[in-house]
Design a protein around this motif. Structure first.
Motif, PDB file in Angstrom:
ATOM      1  N   UNK A 172       9.428  31.230  10.577  1.00  0.00           N
ATOM      2  CA  UNK A 172       9.581  32.685  10.700  1.00  0.00           C
ATOM      3  C   UNK A 172       8.462  33.308  11.527  1.00  0.00           C
ATOM      4  N   UNK A 173       7.214  32.860  11.288  1.00  0.00           N
ATOM      5  CA  UNK A 173       6.069  33.455  11.986  1.00  0.00           C
ATOM      6  C   UNK A 173       6.088  33.124  13.476  1.00  0.00           C
ATOM      7  N   UNK A 174       6.525  31.913  13.814  1.00  0.00           N
ATOM      8  CA  UNK A 174       6.525  31.494  15.226  1.00  0.00           C
ATOM      9  C   UNK A 174       7.842  31.811  15.922  1.00  0.00           C
ATOM     10  N   UNK A 175       8.890  32.139  15.152  1.00  0.00           N
ATOM     11  CA  UNK A 175      10.186  32.469  15.748  1.00  0.00           C
ATOM     12  C   UNK A 175      10.870  31.260  16.355  1.00  0.00           C
ATOM     13  N   UNK A 176      10.607  30.079  15.841  1.00  0.00           N
ATOM     14  CA  UNK A 176      11.232  28.854  16.354  1.00  0.00           C
ATOM     15  C   UNK A 176      11.797  28.058  15.183  1.00  0.00           C
ATOM     16  N   UNK A 177      12.576  27.019  15.510  1.00  0.00           N
ATOM     17  CA  UNK A 177      13.072  26.093  14.491  1.00  0.00           C
ATOM     18  C   UNK A 177      12.343  24.778  14.738  1.00  0.00           C
ATOM     19  N   UNK A 178      11.364  24.474  13.880  1.00  0.00           N
ATOM     20  CA  UNK A 178      10.569  23.250  14.043  1.00  0.00           C
ATOM     21  C   UNK A 178      11.412  22.035  13.647  1.00  0.00           C
ATOM     22  N   UNK A 179      11.177  20.864  14.251  1.00  0.00           N
ATOM     23  CA  UNK A 179      11.951  19.675  13.917  1.00  0.00           C
ATOM     24  C   UNK A 179      11.693  19.216  12.481  1.00  0.00           C
ATOM     25  N   UNK A 180      12.461  18.231  12.054  1.00  0.00           N
ATOM     26  CA  UNK A 180      12.338  17.713  10.698  1.00  0.00           C
ATOM     27  C   UNK A 180      10.898  17.212  10.491  1.00  0.00           C
ATOM     28  N   UNK A 181      10.308  17.585   9.366  1.00  0.00           N
ATOM     29  CA  UNK A 181       8.884  17.296   9.140  1.00  0.00           C
ATOM     30  C   UNK A 181       8.631  15.854   8.755  1.00  0.00           C
ATOM     31  N   UNK A 182       9.586  15.198   8.112  1.00  0.00           N
ATOM     32  CA  UNK A 182       9.353  13.843   7.614  1.00  0.00           C
ATOM     33  C   UNK A 182       9.397  12.826   8.745  1.00  0.00           C
ATOM     34  N   UNK A 183       8.513  11.837   8.626  1.00  0.00           N
ATOM     35  CA  UNK A 183       8.441  10.791   9.663  1.00  0.00           C
ATOM     36  C   UNK A 183       9.566   9.798   9.511  1.00  0.00           C
ATOM     37  N   UNK A 234       0.864  -1.179   0.000  1.00  0.00           N
ATOM     38  CA  UNK A 234       0.000   0.000   0.000  1.00  0.00           C
ATOM     39  C   UNK A 234       0.900   1.228   0.000  1.00  0.00           C
ATOM     40  N   UNK A 235       0.658   2.101  -0.936  1.00  0.00           N
ATOM     41  CA  UNK A 235       1.468   3.303  -1.059  1.00  0.00           C
ATOM     42  C   UNK A 235       0.703   4.482  -0.483  1.00  0.00           C
ATOM     43  N   UNK A 236       1.411   5.288   0.326  1.00  0.00           N
ATOM     44  CA  UNK A 236       0.794   6.463   0.921  1.00  0.00           C
ATOM     45  C   UNK A 236       1.747   7.624   0.775  1.00  0.00           C
ATOM     46  N   UNK A 237       1.191   8.821   0.708  1.00  0.00           N
ATOM     47  CA  UNK A 237       2.027  10.010   0.693  1.00  0.00           C
ATOM     48  C   UNK A 237       2.670  10.176   2.055  1.00  0.00           C
ATOM     49  N   UNK A 238       3.879  10.718   2.031  1.00  0.00           N
ATOM     50  CA  UNK A 238       4.581  10.959   3.282  1.00  0.00           C
ATOM     51  C   UNK A 238       3.961  12.180   3.958  1.00  0.00           C
ATOM     52  N   UNK A 239       3.583  12.032   5.215  1.00  0.00           N
ATOM     53  CA  UNK A 239       2.973  13.138   5.956  1.00  0.00           C
ATOM     54  C   UNK A 239       3.936  13.621   7.035  1.00  0.00           C
ATOM     55  N   UNK A 240       3.566  14.706   7.699  1.00  0.00           N
ATOM     56  CA  UNK A 240       4.451  15.265   8.732  1.00  0.00           C
ATOM     57  C   UNK A 240       4.539  14.313   9.923  1.00  0.00           C
ATOM     58  N   UNK A 241       5.690  14.343  10.598  1.00  0.00           N
ATOM     59  CA  UNK A 241       5.930  13.438  11.720  1.00  0.00           C
ATOM     60  C   UNK A 241       5.145  13.888  12.961  1.00  0.00           C
ATOM     61  N   UNK A 242       5.052  12.960  13.915  1.00  0.00           N
ATOM     62  CA  UNK A 242       4.350  13.253  15.174  1.00  0.00           C
ATOM     63  C   UNK A 242       5.082  14.359  15.939  1.00  0.00           C
ATOM     64  N   UNK A 243       6.415  14.292  15.943  1.00  0.00           N
ATOM     65  CA  UNK A 243       7.225  15.313  16.635  1.00  0.00           C
ATOM     66  C   UNK A 243       6.967  16.699  16.041  1.00  0.00           C
ATOM     67  N   UNK A 244       6.867  16.771  14.709  1.00  0.00           N
ATOM     68  CA  UNK A 244       6.659  18.055  14.040  1.00  0.00           C
ATOM     69  C   UNK A 244       5.306  18.644  14.425  1.00  0.00           C
ATOM     70  N   UNK A 245       4.266  17.826  14.347  1.00  0.00           N
ATOM     71  CA  UNK A 245       2.928  18.369  14.629  1.00  0.00           C
ATOM     72  C   UNK A 245       2.799  18.818  16.083  1.00  0.00           C
ATOM     73  N   UNK A 246       3.413  18.091  17.005  1.00  0.00           N
ATOM     74  CA  UNK A 246       3.351  18.490  18.419  1.00  0.00           C
ATOM     75  C   UNK A 246       4.151  19.777  18.651  1.00  0.00           C
ATOM     76  N   UNK A 247       5.346  19.894  18.028  1.00  0.00           N
ATOM     77  CA  UNK A 247       6.171  21.106  18.190  1.00  0.00           C
ATOM     78  C   UNK A 247       5.460  22.321  17.594  1.00  0.00           C
TER      79      UNK A 247
END
Length: 169
Positions: free
Chosen positions: A158-169, A99-112
């Motif tokens: 830029x808008x949040x003034x932070x460095x978000x973690x890597x987006x890929x899971x 089953x092929x799925x698009x890569x979505x943002x990681x759990x760490x990214x969404x929480x950060x």
């Protein structure tokens, strides 16, 4: 010039032009010329050309005499199928059980992202307005359903003034 009607009032005369620049005085109303030369236009369908020009009787006669007759079947001829509905690699698709799925943002990214937004005391709509995106984009990123887009992630940083973690899971 005028002409008297049956009720005694006058009616203006109209002119109807005919071929040959002859002018004829006629009463007002549509110009009906009974002498108009109307010929029917008939379209004739041309017969097939090339190999297809052989009639059914000629083909049957050739078969009876034992001559070789080539027949070509049209692709999807006589059916109601689109030429695009046939997938050339259908067997490969059927054999592949993955089953092929698009890569979505990681759990760490969404929480950060959610924590950074709440630390700035911004709503999803306010953050979306700040980065010139729709509110549904922020919602998808925080739900973990978004396909990572580098440009949007840079705007969020830029808008949040932070460095978000890597987006890929």
């Amino acid at each position: 010039q005028e002409r008297l009607k049956s009720d005694g009032q006058s009616a203006p005369l109209r002119f109807c032009f005919k071929p040959g620049n002859q002018t004829v005085k006629m009463p007002s109303g549509p110009c009906l010329d009974a002498r108009a030369d109307w010929e029917p236009v008939v379209f004739h369908k041309t017969g097939p050309k090339g190999k297809a020009s052989k009639s059914a009787t000629e083909v049957n006669a050739a078969r009876r005499s034992g001559q070789a007759v080539d027949t070509d079947k049209k692709f999807s001829g006589g059916t109601n199928k689109s030429a695009h509905s046939v997938v050339p690699n259908a067997v490969k698709l059927d054999e592949n059980a993955e089953t092929f799925r698009h890569e979505t943002v990681s759990h760490d990214f969404k929480m950060a992202l959610q924590q950074a937004r709440l630390a700035k005391k911004m709503s999803q709509a306010a953050l979306a307005t700040a980065i010139c995106e729709k509110g549904s984009v922020i919602n998808e990123y925080e739900a973990g359903k978004a396909i990572p887009n580098g440009a949007i992630i840079n705007k969020l940083n830029r808008a949040l003034g932070v460095r978000l973690p890597k987006a890929h899971a």
